[in-house]
Design an enzyme around this catalytic site. Structure first.
Site, PDB file in Angstrom:
ATOM      1  N   HIS A   1       0.721  -1.230  -0.004  1.00 44.04           N
ATOM      2  CA  HIS A   1      -0.144  -0.117   0.068  1.00 44.04           C
ATOM      3  C   HIS A   1       0.735   1.346   0.007  1.00 44.04           C
ATOM      4  O   HIS A   1       0.578   2.086  -0.763  1.00 44.04           O
ATOM      5  CB  HIS A   1      -0.797  -0.189   1.078  1.00 44.04           C
ATOM      6  CG  HIS A   1      -1.603   1.288   1.409  1.00 44.04           C
ATOM      7  ND1 HIS A   1      -1.222   2.284   2.355  1.00 44.04           N
ATOM      8  CD2 HIS A   1      -2.652   1.783   0.779  1.00 44.04           C
ATOM      9  CE1 HIS A   1      -2.261   3.151   2.380  1.00 44.04           C
ATOM     10  NE2 HIS A   1      -3.125   3.086   1.474  1.00 44.04           N
TER      11      HIS A   1
ATOM     12  N   GLU B   1      -4.583   7.810   7.186  1.00 47.93           N
ATOM     13  CA  GLU B   1      -5.368   6.859   6.503  1.00 47.93           C
ATOM     14  C   GLU B   1      -5.680   5.613   7.460  1.00 47.93           C
ATOM     15  O   GLU B   1      -6.665   5.278   7.328  1.00 47.93           O
ATOM     16  CB  GLU B   1      -4.838   6.394   5.276  1.00 47.93           C
ATOM     17  CG  GLU B   1      -5.557   5.676   4.298  1.00 47.93           C
ATOM     18  CD  GLU B   1      -4.996   5.251   2.892  1.00 47.93           C
ATOM     19  OE1 GLU B   1      -3.674   5.398   2.842  1.00 47.93           O
ATOM     20  OE2 GLU B   1      -5.790   4.637   2.271  1.00 47.93           O
TER      21      GLU B   1
ATOM     22  N   GLU C   1       2.223   1.834  -3.419  1.00 48.76           N
ATOM     23  CA  GLU C   1       1.133   2.443  -4.216  1.00 48.76           C
ATOM     24  C   GLU C   1       1.116   3.859  -4.212  1.00 48.76           C
ATOM     25  O   GLU C   1       1.082   4.639  -5.176  1.00 48.76           O
ATOM     26  CB  GLU C   1      -0.301   1.786  -3.777  1.00 48.76           C
ATOM     27  CG  GLU C   1      -1.593   2.390  -4.486  1.00 48.76           C
ATOM     28  CD  GLU C   1      -2.581   2.504  -3.442  1.00 48.76           C
ATOM     29  OE1 GLU C   1      -3.123   3.852  -3.328  1.00 48.76           O
ATOM     30  OE2 GLU C   1      -3.264   1.753  -2.799  1.00 48.76           O
ATOM     31  N   HIS C   2       1.172   4.287  -2.894  1.00 52.34           N
ATOM     32  CA  HIS C   2       1.090   5.944  -2.591  1.00 52.34           C
ATOM     33  C   HIS C   2       2.429   6.379  -3.450  1.00 52.34           C
ATOM     34  O   HIS C   2       2.169   7.477  -3.846  1.00 52.34           O
ATOM     35  CB  HIS C   2       1.228   6.154  -1.102  1.00 52.34           C
ATOM     36  CG  HIS C   2       0.109   6.193  -0.570  1.00 52.34           C
ATOM     37  ND1 HIS C   2      -0.402   7.265   0.192  1.00 52.34           N
ATOM     38  CD2 HIS C   2      -1.254   5.276  -0.239  1.00 52.34           C
ATOM     39  CE1 HIS C   2      -1.647   7.259   0.684  1.00 52.34           C
ATOM     40  NE2 HIS C   2      -2.050   5.803   0.252  1.00 52.34           N
TER      41      HIS C   2
END
Lengths: 426, 427
Positions: free
Chosen positions: B64, B140, B67-68
């Protein structure tokens, strides 16, 4: 694509949206009511009692099985607050007949007619048992507002902001009013709803529209009463002072909501200026707020601006560490000042336009999006096509946004404070 | 029309660098959509590098995080900027098994497609840009921690799994992500973002030849290898970690989720996995969803206030069924669910109900073909599991009542069941 709109009964307008790319057809019926304390709770309950049973399909299980037989036709009932109106919706989505080898159009339309006009009755009124069950469901739903923390924070902000205006009325109604509802008084309100509301019926997809219209005349023939008056929203409310409130909850992250008055709405010609203003300020990764508050200062994950299109409100929402609240409010304030000064680059304006235009064009490819767009146009009294909306957006200048900024006034700041710092101290 | 494809067709080409490209034409649609995905998700934490043969262990939440950081460009801009410039709408997501980068647009599609392929093939991780991201991802993670549905779901996974990485939050923890370094990101990138481990799906009113030509001229061959990445996993026992898991949270009403863990015999994929998915979904239709006897009973007695949410999630090395709802009398509902399962195991599923459920599923599948994003994302996710989504219609027709009855007896077992509960506390 040629959209046909016509009056088919005293209070009923039919919109036909033929499109050939989809494998889904939609028929939707919307009843428009004024948002008022006297009606709000009863109206919230009515669609759910109606979907509990009809004359031919007396229980919800029988209804479900019937819908499965109609190739998994989906029934959606809804109650929503749009501006200072309450909209009761009944919508069926069904597979296009060309893929089924079977005609289901009349069955689908007559079923929708039954749901709306032939509720399962006992002693001439709603079934007491169904009303009681749905009262419990609505009660739990009203209590459940606190479960979604961001939603709850926005609801609180609206409540504080519009305390003395119809828009401040809670979308789903009130527990104390719910207690007073019975199978008799709810049935009276239902009768009023079907006869005095202004009603929109929308048909979308690939079907024999002529036949569909005949089936509607035959199966969804509403009683013709005196239409209830719906007042347009007052959007020029000047806040006397900035309202600030906060609450504490045992959560990990603070939820900040700031409410603004914008002085314009979707009924007005310069509404699209406001739409673009909100995009430049706070929609997407290119917006001022995303770039400054998230990317430059790493203070949040999500931040965004949204509009209430008829009441003319704008909300900025973000999730942050509670200790950063003042810093974040300050940064947001600075960006609004930038907008007011007209510090909007050609690029920002262009990107915002492209985003808005792409989003409107994409609407054409969404079964529900297209139906919602044309319904909303009716609500706004605009009847624009997607192309006309795009033309309006294309003509907007940075000067228009600066002008828009002048009428934007902060009204309320609500903060749902987390207890995360307390954890660190332990 | 061929078989049960409902007028749809998917083109496929495997490029010389081993990347799979798929395309579905959608005549009459304005929007075009593409998703570029790697078979790399939060579960992939330990593996053997296909390039060096070395064994690697990485920090939780790295897929994740990567991905950012993919959006970071060498020239200091971010990849969103270019999409915005051409009027496209871009995003990305990470789940347990894959990371996907996507965009949609009504204009300049091929420019967007070139950009999509290029930016995902050009990593740029620095100490500074990695540090900057930690504060954002921490927020997040906290946003998800404030969602009762998320808590309920992850607690269920933690109760079901003993060793499997399904126990770990997709985004990792605030602590684990602070350990992530640019070097570690590059290690993962070089392994999993190889064309050999990626797939591209394009959908819209376009020409296959043009799609292929743009892809071929844009795609790089960096990091290619033959075969598959060897992922190292501790063996997951065929039992649950704990029968029950509880937490308190500021909500209005108690919530429960039941999980039935798949009994695994080696890896599951392709048609076998898809049949498991479809039979399980039909069972859930017949026993628990709207139209079932149990749903009616629970709803009429105000034991639940909306139909129970039911789903089956299956992948190469795990599978589970989830059933959840809110209730003021959780224990009674749990008991009735158990009784319902026993009754149908004993008395058998009803033939007529079964046929009706199939009919309903066909209509819903036809309607789902209108969602470009839905088809593209599912197609790629299924493709990584060796499944061809277009065969759904055919497989559905093949499935018999006996298949479902057998599945009911094998999958819904008491000893593989867990219960996750959230109890309200005052805010």
């Amino acid at each position: 694509m040629i959209i046909e709109r016509k009056q088919i009964a005293k209070n009923v307008c039919l919109t036909k949206i033929p499109c050939y790319q989809f494998k889904t057809n939609v028929i939707a019926v919307y009843f428009k009511r004024p948002l008022c304390r006297e009606e709000v709770t009863a109206n919230s309950l009515i669609p759910y009692v109606l979907k509990s049973g009809t004359r031919s399909w007396q229980t919800e299980t029988k209804i479900s099985k019937h819908l499965q037989e109609l190739y998994g036709t989906g029934l959606g009932v809804s109650v929503s607050k749009t501006g200072e109106m309450q909209i009761l919706g009944f919508k069926l989505s069904f597979a296009a007949e060309s893929f089924l080898g079977e005609n289901i159009l009349e069955d689908v339309i007559s079923f929708l007619g039954e749901i709306i006009l032939q509720p399962y009755l006992e002693d001439g009124v709603f079934c007491k048992n169904y009303v009681n069950i749905e009262k419990e469901v609505l009660k739990e739903s009203i209590l459940a507002k606190i479960n979604d923390k961001a939603y709850y924070a926005k609801e609180r902000c609206i409540e504080i902001m519009c305390k003395n205006e119809p828009y401040g009325i809670a979308e789903e109604g009130y527990l104390e009013d719910l207690e007073l509802l019975t199978e008799e008084n709810l049935y009276v309100q239902y009768k009023k709803m079907i006869s005095s509301s202004s009603v929109d019926i929308l048909l979308e997809g690939q079907m024999d529209f002529e036949k569909a219209e005949q089936f509607i005349q035959k199966h969804i023939s509403l009683p013709e009463g005196e239409k209830v008056e719906i007042k347009e929203e007052n959007i020029f409310v000047e806040p006397s002072e900035l309202k600030e409130e906060s609450e504490t909850m045992d959560i990990e992250q603070g939820k900040l909501v700031i409410g603004y008055r914008t002085g314009r709405n979707a009924r007005m010609d310069d509404y699209y200026d406001l739409l673009l203003y909100s995009i430049v300020l706070g929609v997407g990764a290119q917006s001022k707020l995303f770039r400054i508050v998230r990317e430059k200062n790493s203070l949040c994950y999500s931040i965004g601006a949204s509009l209430e299109r008829l009441k003319g409100l704008m909300f900025i929402q973000t999730g942050i560490e509670s200790k950063n609240k003042n810093r974040v409010i300050e940064l947001i304030g600075e960006q609004l000042v930038e907008m007011k000064k007209g510090n909007i680059t050609e690029e920002e304006l262009l990107l915002a336009k492209k985003m808005a235009i792409n989003s409107y064009r994409s609407t054409k490819d969404s079964v529900s999006g297209l139906c919602d767009f044309y319904y909303a146009q009716g609500l706004y009294g605009k009847n624009l096509t997607i192309e006309q909306a795009i033309e309006k957006i294309e003509r907007i200048t940075a000067e228009d946004l600066k002008k828009t900024a002048d009428s934007i006034i902060v009204d309320t700041i609500f903060f749902l404070k987390g207890t995360e710092e307390d954890h660190f101290e332990q | 029309m061929n078989n049960n494809y409902f007028g749809e067709k998917v083109y496929h080409k495997k490029l010389p660098n081993n990347m799979n490209v798929f395309f579905m034409p959608k005549e009459g649609f304005t929007k075009k959509y593409a998703v570029f995905a790697t078979n790399f998700g939060s579960n992939d934490l330990e593996f053997i590098s296909p390039h060096t043969g070395e064994q690697v262990r990485v920090n939780e939440g790295i897929a994740h995080f990567l991905e950012h950081k993919m959006f970071e460009q060498k020239d200091g801009t971010d990849a969103f900027a270019k999409f915005a410039e051409i009027g496209a709408n871009a995003n990305a997501f990470t789940n347990f098994d894959m990371t996907a980068y996507l965009f949609s647009t009504t204009e300049n599609f091929y420019e967007g497609l070139e950009h999509l392929i290029s930016y995902v093939q050009e990593p740029y991780f620095t100490q500074e840009n990695v540090e900057k991201e930690k504060g954002i991802i921490a927020q997040e993670i906290k946003m998800y921690q404030d969602s009762p549905d998320w808590i309920l779901f992850f607690n269920t996974l933690r109760a079901m799994y003993v060793e499997h990485n399904n126990r770990i939050d997709i985004a990792g923890t605030v602590e684990s992500i602070t350990e992530i370094t640019p070097e570690e990101l590059y290690t993962c990138y070089n392994t999993f973002y190889s064309p050999s481990n990626m797939a591209l799906f394009v959908i819209g009113d376009l020409k296959w030849e043009e799609v292929v030509s743009v892809v071929e001229k844009t795609v790089k061959d960096d990091n290619r290898f033959d075969g598959v990445i060897h992922r190292l996993e501790k063996e997951e026992p065929n039992r649950v970690m704990q029968k029950e898991i509880k937490q308190s949270f500021p909500i209005s009403i108690p919530m429960f989720m039941i999980g039935f863990k798949e009994h695994m015999n080696g890896e599951q994929k392709g048609e076998v996995l898809m049949k498991k998915m479809i039979t399980t979904e039909i069972i859930l239709d017949l026993l628990f969803r709207k139209g079932s006897i149990l749903n009616e009973e629970l709803y009429n007695e105000s034991l639940i206030f909306s139909p129970m949410d039911c789903e089956y999630n299956g992948s190469r090395d795990y599978g589970y069924t989830l059933i959840s709802a809110e209730s003021r009398q959780v224990n009674l509902v749990l008991e009735k669910i158990t009784q319902c399962l026993e009754k149908f195991k004993r008395e058998g599923l009803d033939k007529q109900d079964f046929e009706r459920a199939k009919k309903s599923r066909i209509g819903k599948y036809i309607r789902s073909l209108d969602s470009m994003e839905g088809i593209a994302n599912s197609y790629v996710a299924y493709q990584f599991q060796g499944i061809d989504l277009m065969e759904y219609g055919n497989l559905l027709f093949e499935i018999s009542l006996e298949d479902c009855q057998k599945r009911l007896e094998e999958h819904f077992k008491e000893n593989m069941k867990v219960v996750s509960l959230i109890e309200p506390i005052e805010g």
